[in-house]
Design an enzyme around this catalytic site. Structure first.
Site, PDB file in Angstrom:
ATOM      1  N   TYR A   1       0.824  -1.217   0.000  1.00 23.91           N
ATOM      2  CA  TYR A   1       0.000   0.000   0.000  1.00 23.91           C
ATOM      3  C   TYR A   1       0.856   1.263   0.000  1.00 23.91           C
ATOM      4  O   TYR A   1       0.413   2.315  -0.462  1.00 23.91           O
ATOM      5  CB  TYR A   1      -0.912   0.032   1.232  1.00 23.91           C
ATOM      6  CG  TYR A   1      -2.243  -0.651   1.035  1.00 23.91           C
ATOM      7  CD1 TYR A   1      -2.317  -2.010   0.765  1.00 23.91           C
ATOM      8  CD2 TYR A   1      -3.433   0.071   1.136  1.00 23.91           C
ATOM      9  CE1 TYR A   1      -3.537  -2.634   0.598  1.00 23.91           C
ATOM     10  CE2 TYR A   1      -4.655  -0.545   0.975  1.00 23.91           C
ATOM     11  CZ  TYR A   1      -4.702  -1.897   0.703  1.00 23.91           C
ATOM     12  OH  TYR A   1      -5.922  -2.510   0.537  1.00 23.91           O
TER      13      TYR A   1
ATOM     14  N   ASP B   1     -12.095  -9.356   4.032  1.00 28.28           N
ATOM     15  CA  ASP B   1     -13.372  -9.345   3.303  1.00 28.28           C
ATOM     16  C   ASP B   1     -13.949 -10.755   3.256  1.00 28.28           C
ATOM     17  O   ASP B   1     -15.149 -10.962   3.427  1.00 28.28           O
ATOM     18  CB  ASP B   1     -13.188  -8.827   1.868  1.00 28.28           C
ATOM     19  CG  ASP B   1     -13.497  -7.340   1.745  1.00 28.28           C
ATOM     20  OD1 ASP B   1     -13.402  -6.635   2.759  1.00 28.28           O
ATOM     21  OD2 ASP B   1     -13.834  -6.892   0.629  1.00 28.28           O
TER      22      ASP B   1
ATOM     23  N   ASP C   1      -6.294  -7.202   3.692  1.00 29.63           N
ATOM     24  CA  ASP C   1      -7.436  -6.581   3.018  1.00 29.63           C
ATOM     25  C   ASP C   1      -8.322  -7.672   2.412  1.00 29.63           C
ATOM     26  O   ASP C   1      -9.545  -7.679   2.592  1.00 29.63           O
ATOM     27  CB  ASP C   1      -6.918  -5.625   1.940  1.00 29.63           C
ATOM     28  CG  ASP C   1      -8.033  -4.874   1.255  1.00 29.63           C
ATOM     29  OD1 ASP C   1      -8.967  -4.434   1.950  1.00 29.63           O
ATOM     30  OD2 ASP C   1      -7.988  -4.742   0.010  1.00 29.63           O
TER      31      ASP C   1
ATOM     32  N   LYS D   1       3.322 -15.189   1.986  1.00 28.66           N
ATOM     33  CA  LYS D   1       3.652 -16.054   0.857  1.00 28.66           C
ATOM     34  C   LYS D   1       5.172 -16.225   0.852  1.00 28.66           C
ATOM     35  O   LYS D   1       5.871 -15.748  -0.053  1.00 28.66           O
ATOM     36  CB  LYS D   1       3.158 -15.418  -0.450  1.00 28.66           C
ATOM     37  CG  LYS D   1       1.652 -15.505  -0.644  1.00 28.66           C
ATOM     38  CD  LYS D   1       1.193 -16.858  -1.165  1.00 28.66           C
ATOM     39  CE  LYS D   1       1.607 -17.035  -2.621  1.00 28.66           C
ATOM     40  NZ  LYS D   1       1.239 -18.409  -3.108  1.00 28.66           N
TER      41      LYS D   1
ATOM     42  N   ASP E   1      -2.609 -17.980   0.474  1.00 28.06           N
ATOM     43  CA  ASP E   1      -3.617 -18.581  -0.416  1.00 28.06           C
ATOM     44  C   ASP E   1      -4.259 -19.804   0.251  1.00 28.06           C
ATOM     45  O   ASP E   1      -5.477 -19.978   0.222  1.00 28.06           O
ATOM     46  CB  ASP E   1      -3.012 -18.932  -1.788  1.00 28.06           C
ATOM     47  CG  ASP E   1      -1.772 -19.822  -1.703  1.00 28.06           C
ATOM     48  OD1 ASP E   1      -1.169 -19.931  -0.605  1.00 28.06           O
ATOM     49  OD2 ASP E   1      -1.393 -20.411  -2.741  1.00 28.06           O
TER      50      ASP E   1
HETATM   51  C1  IPM Z   1     -10.450  -1.534   3.665  1.00 28.13           C
HETATM   52  C2  IPM Z   1     -10.713  -0.871   2.353  1.00 28.13           C
HETATM   53  C3  IPM Z   1      -9.589   0.129   2.087  1.00 28.13           C
HETATM   54  C4  IPM Z   1      -8.317  -0.660   1.915  1.00 28.13           C
HETATM   55  C5  IPM Z   1      -9.816   1.090   0.918  1.00 28.13           C
HETATM   56  C6  IPM Z   1     -11.109   1.843   1.040  1.00 28.13           C
HETATM   57  C7  IPM Z   1      -8.655   2.036   0.765  1.00 28.13           C
HETATM   58  O1  IPM Z   1     -10.847  -1.819   1.352  1.00 28.13           O
HETATM   59  O2  IPM Z   1     -10.326  -0.817   4.673  1.00 28.13           O
HETATM   60  O3  IPM Z   1     -10.389  -2.763   3.694  1.00 28.13           O
HETATM   61  O4  IPM Z   1      -7.999  -1.152   0.829  1.00 28.13           O
HETATM   62  O5  IPM Z   1      -7.598  -0.781   2.911  1.00 28.13           O
HETATM   63 MG    MG Z   2     -10.898  -3.825   2.060  1.00 22.08          MG
END
Ligand code: IPM
Ligand code: MG
Length: 372
Positions: free
Chosen positions: A142, A253, A249, A192, A225
């Protein structure tokens, strides 16, 4: 002693409407639990860009540095897709994370019993699930340099750099080990190391910190993975997971969706302790700005409300009040209240964002009355 301060940054999309519900909850705690906060509000993301031409002004950045806790709604939206990278709403959030040095991002994935049927996985796989992903938040791909789109020969090349220092790995590992000790004492580190040097270093440093400081915690390592696969196969094998910024990230999710809806999951981003002993802290829902449903009263405020519960726990030393809020959420779900994101085939009528907030307040009221 002045009241502790909270800076609210509602942001874009559904951010403002879910934050309206959180403000009701904050006020409830002031009136009913003697937890009074000095609350101020400011702009971030596209909302800040529209007014100031930047997703985060220096003034807002300074306020965030001063605040005892920052609560953020969400940033981003299609309107801003064509902006230059440095003007995009997301940059406002990334600047907050970076300049406040919020290196440990705590993303719990907890399945509420009432929602076990709603997950895309079988109820026995997700029922009772309670895991915590600790995502490194201030480094890695990032932020690594060099980055950019460059001309090379007769074509363009897009470059990002995955970069981790030992100290960056060690400090987030410590946060994760500490959390594991307060939970089931198990930590799984994901990288990884089979293809990335930064992953080899990650594994080495986590192993060293473990041996030197946390030998009592059960540590395992997994390629990220395989970790994704294991998270969907049998998520309850995990307690705490520690991983880098990008893998975190993705994996968070994935873990979020195990529980049924992204609309349920909070997060805390924590840095080093400030002079008053509280950690630098920003709390935000894991979900995004959901521009498709913004302004329609459809959004689920629970992730943002549970983010305030995390603030009570991690910034304001009010763990019992955090439990109380989480129990209130559990109660309304058990009573069958559902925002639109929590409705599948069964076709029951959804409640609105504010109805959900009001129901949680009513459950909080009941918790006080029951104790009285
Ligand atoms: C998260 C989001 C952020 C990220 C975006 C909005 C920059 O996806 O907080 O998971 O990628 O970190
Ligand atoms: Mg995210």
């Amino acid at each position: 002693m002045p009241n502790p301060s909270i800076l609210i940054l509602p942001g874009d999309g559904i951010g403002p409407e879910v934050m309206t519900e959180v403000r009701k909850i904050i006020d409830w705690y002031g009136v009913n639990r003697g937890l009074a906060f000095d609350v101020s509000e400011d702009l971030v993301g596209g909302a800040a860009y529209d007014v100031h031409g930047t997703p985060l002004t220096d003034e807002t950045m300074a306020k965030a540095q001063e605040a005892d806790a920052v609560l953020l709604g969400a940033v981003g939206g299609p309107k801003y897709d064509t902006l230059d990278f440095n003007e995009k709403p997301e940059r406002g959030l990334l600047r907050l994370r970076k300049e406040m040095d919020l290196y440990a991002n705590l993303r719990p994935a907890q399945c509420f019993d009432a929602l076990a049927d709603f997950s895309s996985l079988k109820p026995e796989i997700v029922g009772g699930l309670d895991i915590m992903i600790v995502r490194e938040l201030t480094s890695g791909v990032y932020f690594g340099e060099p980055r950019g789109v460059f001309e090379e020969g007769n074509e363009r090349v897009g470059v990002n750099t995955q970069r981790y220092t030992e100290s960056e790995i060690a400090r987030v590992a410590r946060s994760a080990f500490e959390l594991a000790r307060k939970r089931d004492n198990k930590l799984c580190s994901m990288e990884k190391a089979n293809v990335m040097e930064s992953g080899v270093l990650w594994r080495d440093v986590v192993t060293e910190v473990h041996a030197a400081e946390y030998p009592d915690v059960e540590l395992s390592h997994m390629y990220a993975d395989a970790g994704a696969m294991q998270l969907t196969r049998w998520p309850k094998q995990f307690d705490v997971i520690v991983t880098d910024n990008l893998f975190g990230d993705l994996l968070s999710d994935l873990a979020a969706m195990l529980t049924g809806s992204l609309g349920m999951l909070p997060s805390a981003s924590l840095g080093a302790p400030m002079a008053n002993g509280r950690p630098k802290a920003l709390y935000e829902p894991v979900h995004g700005s959901a521009p498709d449903i913004a302004g329609q009263g459809k959004a689920n405020p629970i992730a943002c409300i549970l983010s305030f519960a995390m603030a009570l726990r991690y910034s304001f030393d009010a763990g019992e009040d955090a439990d109380r809020l989480e129990a209130a959420v559990e109660k309304v779900l058990a009573d069958g209240l559902r925002t639109a994101d929590l409705i599948g085939e069964e076709g029951r009528a959804p409640v609105s964002t504010s109805e959900m907030g009001d129901a949680i307040i009513a459950a909080l009221d009941a918790s006080v009355n029951a104790a009285a």
